[in-house]
Design a protein around this motif. Structure first.
Motif, PDB file in Angstrom:
ATOM      1  N   ILE A 109      38.833  40.667  38.811  1.00  0.00           N
ATOM      2  CA  ILE A 109      37.655  41.064  39.569  1.00  0.00           C
ATOM      3  C   ILE A 109      36.381  40.998  38.729  1.00  0.00           C
ATOM      4  O   ILE A 109      35.333  40.540  39.187  1.00  0.00           O
ATOM      5  CB  ILE A 109      37.836  42.504  40.124  1.00  0.00           C
ATOM      6  CG1 ILE A 109      38.953  42.534  41.177  1.00  0.00           C
ATOM      7  CG2 ILE A 109      36.537  43.036  40.718  1.00  0.00           C
ATOM      8  CD1 ILE A 109      39.367  43.928  41.587  1.00  0.00           C
ATOM      9  N   LYS A 154      43.497  39.591  51.349  1.00  0.00           N
ATOM     10  CA  LYS A 154      44.873  39.105  51.370  1.00  0.00           C
ATOM     11  C   LYS A 154      45.838  40.254  51.636  1.00  0.00           C
ATOM     12  O   LYS A 154      45.442  41.411  51.792  1.00  0.00           O
ATOM     13  CB  LYS A 154      45.205  38.413  50.050  1.00  0.00           C
ATOM     14  CG  LYS A 154      44.313  37.197  49.778  1.00  0.00           C
ATOM     15  CD  LYS A 154      44.469  36.127  50.863  1.00  0.00           C
ATOM     16  CE  LYS A 154      43.578  34.935  50.595  1.00  0.00           C
ATOM     17  NZ  LYS A 154      43.703  33.890  51.649  1.00  0.00           N
ATOM     18  N   VAL A 186      49.264  42.221  46.295  1.00  0.00           N
ATOM     19  CA  VAL A 186      48.691  42.117  44.958  1.00  0.00           C
ATOM     20  C   VAL A 186      49.019  40.769  44.302  1.00  0.00           C
ATOM     21  O   VAL A 186      48.131  40.113  43.745  1.00  0.00           O
ATOM     22  CB  VAL A 186      49.172  43.297  44.086  1.00  0.00           C
ATOM     23  CG1 VAL A 186      48.787  43.082  42.624  1.00  0.00           C
ATOM     24  CG2 VAL A 186      48.578  44.604  44.598  1.00  0.00           C
ATOM     25  N   GLU A 234      45.861  33.533  43.765  1.00  0.00           N
ATOM     26  CA  GLU A 234      44.667  32.795  44.186  1.00  0.00           C
ATOM     27  C   GLU A 234      43.522  32.953  43.187  1.00  0.00           C
ATOM     28  O   GLU A 234      42.798  31.995  42.912  1.00  0.00           O
ATOM     29  CB  GLU A 234      44.240  33.260  45.580  1.00  0.00           C
ATOM     30  CG  GLU A 234      45.269  32.913  46.644  1.00  0.00           C
ATOM     31  CD  GLU A 234      44.629  32.607  47.987  1.00  0.00           C
ATOM     32  OE1 GLU A 234      43.391  32.471  48.055  1.00  0.00           O
ATOM     33  OE2 GLU A 234      45.387  32.516  48.959  1.00  0.00           O
ATOM     34  N   ARG A 235      43.358  34.158  42.653  1.00  0.00           N
ATOM     35  CA  ARG A 235      42.267  34.353  41.671  1.00  0.00           C
ATOM     36  C   ARG A 235      42.520  33.522  40.418  1.00  0.00           C
ATOM     37  O   ARG A 235      41.580  32.952  39.841  1.00  0.00           O
ATOM     38  CB  ARG A 235      42.160  35.852  41.325  1.00  0.00           C
ATOM     39  CG  ARG A 235      41.435  36.188  40.019  1.00  0.00           C
ATOM     40  CD  ARG A 235      40.008  35.664  39.989  1.00  0.00           C
ATOM     41  NE  ARG A 235      39.379  35.908  38.689  1.00  0.00           N
ATOM     42  CZ  ARG A 235      39.436  35.105  37.647  1.00  0.00           C
ATOM     43  NH1 ARG A 235      40.095  33.941  37.720  1.00  0.00           N
ATOM     44  NH2 ARG A 235      38.822  35.414  36.522  1.00  0.00           N
ATOM     45  N   GLU A 273      49.482  37.979  45.710  1.00  0.00           N
ATOM     46  CA  GLU A 273      48.699  36.944  46.381  1.00  0.00           C
ATOM     47  C   GLU A 273      47.285  36.882  45.794  1.00  0.00           C
ATOM     48  O   GLU A 273      46.735  35.796  45.582  1.00  0.00           O
ATOM     49  CB  GLU A 273      48.637  37.213  47.878  1.00  0.00           C
ATOM     50  CG  GLU A 273      47.978  36.087  48.663  1.00  0.00           C
ATOM     51  CD  GLU A 273      48.052  36.288  50.167  1.00  0.00           C
ATOM     52  OE1 GLU A 273      47.872  35.297  50.901  1.00  0.00           O
ATOM     53  OE2 GLU A 273      48.284  37.429  50.611  1.00  0.00           O
ATOM     54  N   PHE A 274      46.698  38.045  45.533  1.00  0.00           N
ATOM     55  CA  PHE A 274      45.395  38.066  44.883  1.00  0.00           C
ATOM     56  C   PHE A 274      45.477  37.412  43.502  1.00  0.00           C
ATOM     57  O   PHE A 274      44.643  36.580  43.140  1.00  0.00           O
ATOM     58  CB  PHE A 274      44.882  39.502  44.737  1.00  0.00           C
ATOM     59  CG  PHE A 274      43.688  39.622  43.830  1.00  0.00           C
ATOM     60  CD1 PHE A 274      42.415  39.334  44.303  1.00  0.00           C
ATOM     61  CD2 PHE A 274      43.822  39.992  42.502  1.00  0.00           C
ATOM     62  CE1 PHE A 274      41.304  39.420  43.465  1.00  0.00           C
ATOM     63  CE2 PHE A 274      42.728  40.080  41.659  1.00  0.00           C
ATOM     64  CZ  PHE A 274      41.463  39.787  42.150  1.00  0.00           C
ATOM     65  N   VAL A 276      33.697  38.176  45.832  1.00  0.00           N
ATOM     66  CA  VAL A 276      34.459  39.419  45.942  1.00  0.00           C
ATOM     67  C   VAL A 276      33.656  40.599  45.419  1.00  0.00           C
ATOM     68  O   VAL A 276      33.678  41.687  45.985  1.00  0.00           O
ATOM     69  CB  VAL A 276      35.800  39.299  45.169  1.00  0.00           C
ATOM     70  CG1 VAL A 276      36.477  40.658  45.035  1.00  0.00           C
ATOM     71  CG2 VAL A 276      36.723  38.323  45.869  1.00  0.00           C
ATOM     72  N   LEU A 325      44.382  42.750  37.457  1.00  0.00           N
ATOM     73  CA  LEU A 325      43.458  43.005  38.560  1.00  0.00           C
ATOM     74  C   LEU A 325      42.034  43.225  38.049  1.00  0.00           C
ATOM     75  O   LEU A 325      41.069  42.695  38.611  1.00  0.00           O
ATOM     76  CB  LEU A 325      43.921  44.231  39.356  1.00  0.00           C
ATOM     77  CG  LEU A 325      45.265  44.106  40.079  1.00  0.00           C
ATOM     78  CD1 LEU A 325      45.606  45.412  40.788  1.00  0.00           C
ATOM     79  CD2 LEU A 325      45.232  42.955  41.091  1.00  0.00           C
ATOM     80  N   PHE A 332      38.620  40.770  49.333  1.00  0.00           N
ATOM     81  CA  PHE A 332      39.331  39.511  49.105  1.00  0.00           C
ATOM     82  C   PHE A 332      40.157  39.134  50.329  1.00  0.00           C
ATOM     83  O   PHE A 332      40.324  37.957  50.637  1.00  0.00           O
ATOM     84  CB  PHE A 332      40.230  39.661  47.873  1.00  0.00           C
ATOM     85  CG  PHE A 332      40.808  38.358  47.398  1.00  0.00           C
ATOM     86  CD1 PHE A 332      40.010  37.436  46.744  1.00  0.00           C
ATOM     87  CD2 PHE A 332      42.137  38.049  47.615  1.00  0.00           C
ATOM     88  CE1 PHE A 332      40.531  36.229  46.300  1.00  0.00           C
ATOM     89  CE2 PHE A 332      42.671  36.843  47.177  1.00  0.00           C
ATOM     90  CZ  PHE A 332      41.868  35.937  46.517  1.00  0.00           C
ATOM     91  N   LEU A 358      39.453  44.390  46.352  1.00  0.00           N
ATOM     92  CA  LEU A 358      40.683  43.772  46.842  1.00  0.00           C
ATOM     93  C   LEU A 358      40.668  43.678  48.364  1.00  0.00           C
ATOM     94  O   LEU A 358      41.163  42.713  48.942  1.00  0.00           O
ATOM     95  CB  LEU A 358      41.908  44.566  46.361  1.00  0.00           C
ATOM     96  CG  LEU A 358      42.155  44.504  44.845  1.00  0.00           C
ATOM     97  CD1 LEU A 358      43.285  45.455  44.453  1.00  0.00           C
ATOM     98  CD2 LEU A 358      42.495  43.093  44.405  1.00  0.00           C
ATOM     99  N   ARG A 397      51.339  33.966  40.165  1.00  0.00           N
ATOM    100  CA  ARG A 397      51.809  34.741  41.318  1.00  0.00           C
ATOM    101  C   ARG A 397      53.250  35.196  41.108  1.00  0.00           C
ATOM    102  O   ARG A 397      53.594  36.348  41.392  1.00  0.00           O
ATOM    103  CB  ARG A 397      51.694  33.886  42.582  1.00  0.00           C
ATOM    104  CG  ARG A 397      51.924  34.634  43.887  1.00  0.00           C
ATOM    105  CD  ARG A 397      51.530  33.755  45.063  1.00  0.00           C
ATOM    106  NE  ARG A 397      51.664  34.432  46.339  1.00  0.00           N
ATOM    107  CZ  ARG A 397      51.238  33.954  47.493  1.00  0.00           C
ATOM    108  NH1 ARG A 397      50.643  32.761  47.523  1.00  0.00           N
ATOM    109  NH2 ARG A 397      51.392  34.625  48.613  1.00  0.00           N
TER     110      ARG A 397
END
Length: 575
Positions: A474, A100, A103, A109-110, A105-106, A563, A470, A98, A95, A117
């Motif tokens: 990832i 940002k 959380v 975008e992911r 925001e990740f 990432v 998450l 990444f 993270l 979001r």
């Protein structure tokens, strides 16, 4: 000098320190407000992370829970500590790479989706608000007893302190305040433990004292505790397990993955300059956390033994109510300790039976009352009050920052008004923080029934919604936006449904009573442990939906590989 005066001086000095740090570390940009400018030293960040992580639940409640649950309380030690290791190894470095601020925001975008979001924001707010209620209770309890003000007044003072350093400083102010708060809380936790360990066993280190013989005898402390509790009908301290093996395993897993999904801890790893620093600060944080977590079992056992020996001075004898010690009277005024003379004999009968037991003990008083029960000096008692407040305020500030960042950065800037200026975004962050503090204070005064008694529910909600998103974001290129959205909604929905189905008995501490309701539980799993099952549903739904919907775009797969893989280390294999 009397206890009240010393407590005012010690607590007042810590509050002045926090406010001074806030003035010095005032945030001037959104980057400073969200991630402290991204330049915090790894050791300093490790200490701040430990303070953020060790909430009122760790400082006040954990030892109290272990004191009454015995061996079964190890689920909290294993779950919370193991979860931090998961966070440090599986999430934090990736993270941080990444790059940002938050959380959601990740997630946005992911999974290339504003809807994802927004769903992540909703999950974050639900889990964080549930968690912050427990911190508000910790503030009210500590103020109410040691500063001799009512609960609402104490809560109001705590809200004002958090408002000053969180609204003014954002993550920058919170970070350096949390470093000071860690120093206060760890001294407040370990100094009384050392005193009491010396009293009972002659060993200065509580970790050694827990497994040692009592002073002047050949009887081990834990053997003595087992003897005392079983004489009164309680389960043996060193063997008692809450529920069956499956329930204990799922409870531990729920706490572990919930810990790894708590957004206010995750954002701490965005504050360091490099990915390597995220790993380093995670290691230091684990060292700082271990100091308290290895002390907690000793504090729990010694507090329980001191309480039992006070109320039952010898086998078959009971404390006469009119002869109760000063600490008993002090805690009675808070409503957290109470006596109901059911047989009208003027003696305090403390037993395992609900029909004959005359003593009500709130588990949250055990750490705070322990120094008074052990007759330690007033300055030690005052220090414990300051430590309890530091633990509650540090975590409350981190949670409130996570909530306000989600609102200002993820909703306002990320969805509603992407062209907002930095100055206006910073203003909206401060307004969102102020509103969040107000809401948290209201919920602290009027806690909803489903969340009033525990923070375990917050971990379950984070486990069932944020952690799977998450992990899949990832480590799996194949999970698309439809799968992630459906998974988060399914995970948190089924967890909330299960909790509300059993909310009437969610927070009953007596396991025997809980078992009478357990026939309605899924596989005998209690509601506080259901987060791991919700997470399983999240994973299953996400993979199933992703299989029958559009494939993840190639640029997103490239992002995942970037990432996950260090520069020059080759390519990651597709999943």
């Amino acid at each position: 000098m009397d206890l009240k005066t010393i407590t005012y001086l010690v607590v007042g000095a810590t509050f002045l320190l926090y406010i001074g740090i806030a003035i010095w570390a005032r945030a001037g940009t959104t980057k400073e407000f969200y991630v402290a400018g991204g330049g915090v030293h790894p050791i300093a960040n490790g200490m701040a992370t430990a303070a953020d992580w060790m909430s009122a639940a760790s400082f006040i409640s954990m030892a109290g829970l272990i004191a009454f649950m015995g061996y079964g309380g190890s689920v909290f030690l294993m779950g919370w500590t193991g979860g931090y290791v998961l966070l440090a190894l599986l999430l934090a470095p990736y993270l941080r790479k990444f790059g940002k601020f938050t959380v959601p925001e990740f997630v946005g975008e992911r999974f290339y989706s504003k809807t994802a979001r927004v769903v992540a924001v909703a999950c974050l707010i639900i889990a964080s608000v549930t968690y912050v209620i427990g911190q508000m209770k910790g503030v009210g309890v500590a103020f109410g007893r040691f500063l001799e003000v009512d609960y609402s007044t104490g809560l109001g003072i705590g809200m004002c302190i958090v408002f000053i350093y969180a609204v003014m400083g954002g993550m920058k102010g919170i970070t350096y305040t949390q470093i000071a708060q860690y120093c206060v809380l760890i001294l407040a936790y370990t100094i009384p433990a050392v005193f009491i360990s010396l009293q009972l066993t002659g060993h200065a280190l509580p970790q050694i004292g827990l497994g040692s013989t009592m002073t002047g005898t050949d009887v081990y402390l834990l053997d003595r505790l087992d003897q005392v509790v079983t004489e009164l009908g309680f389960s043996e301290y060193t063997t008692h397990v809450r529920g069956d093996t499956l329930n204990m395993f799922v409870y531990t897993m729920s706490l572990m993955i919930g810990t790894a999904g708590l957004p206010h801890v995750i954002i701490r790893f965005f504050t360091v300059p490099k990915v390597r620093d995220a790993r380093t600060s995670a290691g230091w944080a684990l060292v700082f956390i271990a100091i308290l977590y290895t002390t907690a079992p000793a504090v729990a056992a010694m507090a329980r033994l001191n309480l039992m020996d006070t109320v039952n001075p010898a086998s078959g004898q009971h404390l006469v109510y009119d002869e109760r010690p000063a600490w008993f009277k002090n805690w009675e005024t808070t409503g957290l300790l109470g006596f109901d003379d059911k047989n009208a004999d003027g003696q305090i009968q403390y037993t395992s039976s609900a029909e004959t037991n005359e003593l009500k003990v709130d588990r949250d008083i055990m750490v705070l009352a322990n120094p008074e029960i052990a007759k330690l000096p007033n300055w030690v008692i005052a220090l414990v009050a300051a430590g309890g407040l530091a633990a509650a305020l540090s975590t409350a500030a981190g949670l409130l920052l996570a909530i306000s960042s989600a609102i200002s950065h993820d909703l306002i800037k990320g969805v509603i008004n992407p062209n907002i200026s930095e100055k206006k975004e910073l203003l909206s962050s401060r307004i969102a923080m102020a509103v969040a503090i107000g809401v948290a204070g209201y919920l602290g005064l009027n806690p909803p029934g489903f969340a009033a008694g525990t923070v375990a529910l917050a971990f379950g909600l984070a486990a069932s919604s944020i952690f799977p998103a998450l992990m899949m974001g990832i480590f799996s290129k194949g999970i698309n936006k439809e799968g992630a959205i459906a998974g988060m909604i399914a995970g948190i929905s089924i967890t909330l449904f299960y909790v509300f189905q059993h909310k009437g008995i969610l927070f009953v501490a007596d396991w025997t009573y809980l078992q009478s309701w357990g026939s309605n539980w899924f596989l005998g799993i209690e509601p506080n442990a259901f987060g791991a099952i919700g997470a399983l549903f999240n994973f299953i739904v996400a993979f199933a939906v992703s299989k029958v919907t559009a494939e993840t775009p190639q640029e997103v797969k490239d992002l995942v590989e970037h990432v996950r893989v260090p520069a020059g280390a080759g390519s990651a294999q597709d999943h």
